[in-house]
Design a protein around this motif. Structure first.
Motif, PDB file in Angstrom:
ATOM      1  N   LEU A   1       6.075   3.260  -3.435  1.00  0.00           N
ATOM      2  CA  LEU A   1       5.681   4.651  -3.600  1.00  0.00           C
ATOM      3  C   LEU A   1       6.795   5.418  -4.294  1.00  0.00           C
ATOM      4  CD1 LEU A   1       3.619   6.894  -2.980  1.00  0.00           C
ATOM      5  CD2 LEU A   1       4.876   7.300  -0.855  1.00  0.00           C
TER       6      LEU A   1
ATOM      7  N   PHE B   1      -6.946   3.275  -7.496  1.00  0.00           N
ATOM      8  CA  PHE B   1      -5.884   3.215  -8.496  1.00  0.00           C
ATOM      9  C   PHE B   1      -6.422   3.314  -9.909  1.00  0.00           C
ATOM     10  CE2 PHE B   1      -2.030   2.017  -6.217  1.00  0.00           C
ATOM     11  CZ  PHE B   1      -2.523   1.567  -5.004  1.00  0.00           C
ATOM     12  N   GLY B   2      -5.567   3.805 -10.805  1.00  0.00           N
ATOM     13  CA  GLY B   2      -5.827   3.682 -12.228  1.00  0.00           C
ATOM     14  C   GLY B   2      -5.429   2.290 -12.689  1.00  0.00           C
ATOM     15  N   THR B   3      -5.604   2.066 -13.990  1.00  0.00           N
ATOM     16  CA  THR B   3      -5.327   0.739 -14.545  1.00  0.00           C
ATOM     17  C   THR B   3      -3.855   0.516 -14.864  1.00  0.00           C
ATOM     18  OG1 THR B   3      -5.940   1.612 -16.705  1.00  0.00           O
ATOM     19  CG2 THR B   3      -7.629   0.390 -15.494  1.00  0.00           C
TER      20      THR B   3
ATOM     21  N   GLN C   1       6.630  -8.109  -8.218  1.00  0.00           N
ATOM     22  CA  GLN C   1       6.852  -7.435  -6.941  1.00  0.00           C
ATOM     23  C   GLN C   1       5.614  -6.646  -6.536  1.00  0.00           C
ATOM     24  OE1 GLN C   1      10.498  -5.219  -6.488  1.00  0.00           O
ATOM     25  NE2 GLN C   1      11.656  -6.631  -7.796  1.00  0.00           N
ATOM     26  N   GLY C   2       5.630  -6.154  -5.294  1.00  0.00           N
ATOM     27  CA  GLY C   2       4.557  -5.289  -4.829  1.00  0.00           C
ATOM     28  C   GLY C   2       4.756  -3.873  -5.324  1.00  0.00           C
ATOM     29  N   LEU C   3       3.984  -2.967  -4.792  1.00  0.00           N
ATOM     30  CA  LEU C   3       4.028  -1.574  -5.204  1.00  0.00           C
ATOM     31  C   LEU C   3       4.991  -0.776  -4.331  1.00  0.00           C
ATOM     32  CD1 LEU C   3       0.186  -1.007  -5.563  1.00  0.00           C
ATOM     33  CD2 LEU C   3       1.805  -1.425  -7.387  1.00  0.00           C
TER      34      LEU C   3
ATOM     35  N   GLN D   1       5.596  -0.566  -9.960  1.00  0.00           N
ATOM     36  CA  GLN D   1       5.584  -2.007  -9.703  1.00  0.00           C
ATOM     37  C   GLN D   1       6.510  -2.704 -10.689  1.00  0.00           C
ATOM     38  OE1 GLN D   1       1.794  -4.108 -10.264  1.00  0.00           O
ATOM     39  NE2 GLN D   1       2.253  -5.379  -8.488  1.00  0.00           N
TER      40      GLN D   1
ATOM     41  N   PHE E   1       1.483   3.155 -11.554  1.00  0.00           N
ATOM     42  CA  PHE E   1       0.092   3.338 -11.174  1.00  0.00           C
ATOM     43  C   PHE E   1      -0.093   4.697 -10.510  1.00  0.00           C
ATOM     44  CE2 PHE E   1      -1.654  -0.794 -12.041  1.00  0.00           C
ATOM     45  CZ  PHE E   1      -0.584  -1.654 -11.929  1.00  0.00           C
TER      46      PHE E   1
ATOM     47  N   LEU F   1      -2.564  -7.950  -2.350  1.00  0.00           N
ATOM     48  CA  LEU F   1      -1.574  -7.059  -1.758  1.00  0.00           C
ATOM     49  C   LEU F   1      -2.034  -6.561  -0.403  1.00  0.00           C
ATOM     50  CD1 LEU F   1      -0.891  -4.983  -4.981  1.00  0.00           C
ATOM     51  CD2 LEU F   1       0.743  -6.522  -3.899  1.00  0.00           C
TER      52      LEU F   1
ATOM     53  N   GLY G   1      -3.273  -7.460 -15.234  1.00  0.00           N
ATOM     54  CA  GLY G   1      -3.438  -6.328 -16.135  1.00  0.00           C
ATOM     55  C   GLY G   1      -4.278  -5.198 -15.598  1.00  0.00           C
ATOM     56  N   GLN G   2      -4.611  -5.240 -14.326  1.00  0.00           N
ATOM     57  CA  GLN G   2      -5.453  -4.211 -13.718  1.00  0.00           C
ATOM     58  C   GLN G   2      -4.730  -3.517 -12.579  1.00  0.00           C
ATOM     59  OE1 GLN G   2      -8.557  -3.446 -14.965  1.00  0.00           O
ATOM     60  NE2 GLN G   2      -8.013  -4.916 -16.549  1.00  0.00           N
ATOM     61  N   GLY G   3      -5.282  -2.398 -12.150  1.00  0.00           N
ATOM     62  CA  GLY G   3      -4.787  -1.748 -10.959  1.00  0.00           C
ATOM     63  C   GLY G   3      -5.367  -2.414  -9.713  1.00  0.00           C
ATOM     64  N   PRO G   4      -4.730  -2.240  -8.592  1.00  0.00           N
ATOM     65  CA  PRO G   4      -5.252  -2.831  -7.357  1.00  0.00           C
ATOM     66  C   PRO G   4      -6.620  -2.266  -7.000  1.00  0.00           C
ATOM     67  CG  PRO G   4      -2.957  -2.156  -7.091  1.00  0.00           C
ATOM     68  CD  PRO G   4      -3.428  -1.580  -8.386  1.00  0.00           C
TER      69      PRO G   4
ATOM     70  N   LEU H   1      -3.399 -11.244  -7.662  1.00  0.00           N
ATOM     71  CA  LEU H   1      -2.351 -10.928  -6.695  1.00  0.00           C
ATOM     72  C   LEU H   1      -3.016 -10.165  -5.551  1.00  0.00           C
ATOM     73  CD1 LEU H   1       0.760 -10.874  -6.091  1.00  0.00           C
ATOM     74  CD2 LEU H   1       0.765  -8.613  -7.192  1.00  0.00           C
TER      75      LEU H   1
ATOM     76  N   PHE I   1       3.424  -1.194   0.733  1.00  0.00           N
ATOM     77  CA  PHE I   1       2.895  -2.448   0.234  1.00  0.00           C
ATOM     78  C   PHE I   1       3.863  -3.608   0.425  1.00  0.00           C
ATOM     79  CE2 PHE I   1      -1.067  -1.585  -2.017  1.00  0.00           C
ATOM     80  CZ  PHE I   1      -1.082  -0.199  -1.991  1.00  0.00           C
ATOM     81  N   GLY I   2       3.288  -4.769   0.663  1.00  0.00           N
ATOM     82  CA  GLY I   2       4.057  -5.994   0.678  1.00  0.00           C
ATOM     83  C   GLY I   2       4.218  -6.545  -0.728  1.00  0.00           C
ATOM     84  N   PRO I   3       4.939  -7.660  -0.868  1.00  0.00           N
ATOM     85  CA  PRO I   3       5.199  -8.229  -2.197  1.00  0.00           C
ATOM     86  C   PRO I   3       4.000  -8.947  -2.799  1.00  0.00           C
ATOM     87  CG  PRO I   3       6.179  -9.590  -0.514  1.00  0.00           C
ATOM     88  CD  PRO I   3       5.657  -8.376   0.183  1.00  0.00           C
ATOM     89  N   GLY I   4       3.001  -9.232  -1.964  1.00  0.00           N
ATOM     90  CA  GLY I   4       1.795  -9.866  -2.480  1.00  0.00           C
ATOM     91  C   GLY I   4       1.796 -11.375  -2.377  1.00  0.00           C
TER      92      GLY I   4
ATOM     93  N   TYR J   1       2.726   5.146  -7.839  1.00  0.00           N
ATOM     94  CA  TYR J   1       3.410   3.945  -7.381  1.00  0.00           C
ATOM     95  C   TYR J   1       4.045   3.260  -8.584  1.00  0.00           C
ATOM     96  CZ  TYR J   1       1.303   3.933  -2.699  1.00  0.00           C
ATOM     97  OH  TYR J   1       0.946   4.232  -1.404  1.00  0.00           O
TER      98      TYR J   1
END
Lengths: 115, 114
Positions: B46, B104-106, B42-44, B38, B90, A90, A40-43, A88, A106-109, B36
């Motif tokens: 752009l 990043f933002g939330t 999956q990952g992010l 998501q 994001f 990344l 629920g958060q940003g990276p 996760l 970015f990779g898939p994590g 970005y």
């Protein structure tokens, strides 16, 4: 081009254990950054590696360490795992020069669960 | 240091309706701005970026964002959304110059409904 790859996909550990996550950057990229994304958060930025050295570091304890190899791949190590390390993870790669200088891929994590 | 605020944690919208996802940033230095996307598990990816030049930037799938320096905003818009746009979005910033970390933002969960 395989893009950024990460392994493993999922990992379950118990508190106090150590973990190593791996990342292979996109072809042509020489810089690797690691981020932690809690549910629920940003990276959140952990650190960045360039020329096999840590170039920038975020606000993470030194339980988090890394390494970059001559082929630009990278590892993230976390020691003495805490429940709060569940997230996760990344990996992002970028080029130190050229048109895509300011773009991180970015990779898939890797989903880490700490029990 | 930089910070990013995404005011809306969730935005529900009907298919083919317009949408705006808001992003405001704070920084004492010049920044680059990014959106970005998501998708689940999956990952992010752009979506689009502002580095310099025209303040209106567009993606290949119909999204656009406008850099507003006076309001320190970089809102994301799409005139007509599709079910496939359902994802987490994001907003991120980095200092200008190469190789800088992203802040990043939330995130905003966009849910497109029929």
């Amino acid at each position: 081009d395989a893009g950024v790859t990460q392994s493993p996909t999922h990992l379950i550990k118990t508190r106090g254990q150590q973990v190593t996550l791996r990342c292979s950057p996109k072809s042509g990229h020489d810089t690797v950054s690691w981020y932690q994304q809690a549910l629920g958060q940003g990276p959140q930025f952990i650190f960045q590696y360039y020329e096999e050295e840590e170039r920038q570091r975020g606000n993470f304890p030194d339980r988090f360490s890394g390494h970059q190899f001559p082929n630009y791949s990278s590892e993230l190590n976390v020691n003495a795992l805490l429940l709060g390390d569940s997230a996760l993870y990344l990996c992002a790669s970028s080029a130190s020069s050229g048109r895509a200088l300011n773009e991180q891929f970015f990779g898939p994590g890797t989903r880490l669960t700490v029990l | 240091a930089q910070s990013v605020t995404q005011l809306d944690s969730q935005v529900p919208v009907f298919e083919e309706a317009p949408v705006e996802l808001r992003c405001n940033y704070s920084s004492s230095v010049s920044v680059y701005l990014f959106w970005y996307v998501q998708y689940p598990n999956q990952g992010l990816q752009l979506l689009l970026k502002y580095l310099s030049g025209s303040t209106l930037v567009k993606s290949i799938n119909g999204f656009e964002a406008e850099f507003n320096k006076s309001q320190t905003s970089f809102h994301l818009r799409k005139p007509s959304v599709h079910i496939s746009d359902t994802a987490e979005y994001f907003c991120a910033v980095s200092r200008t110059g190469g190789g800088n970390k992203l802040t990043f933002g939330t995130g905003t969960q966009l849910k497109v409904e029929l």
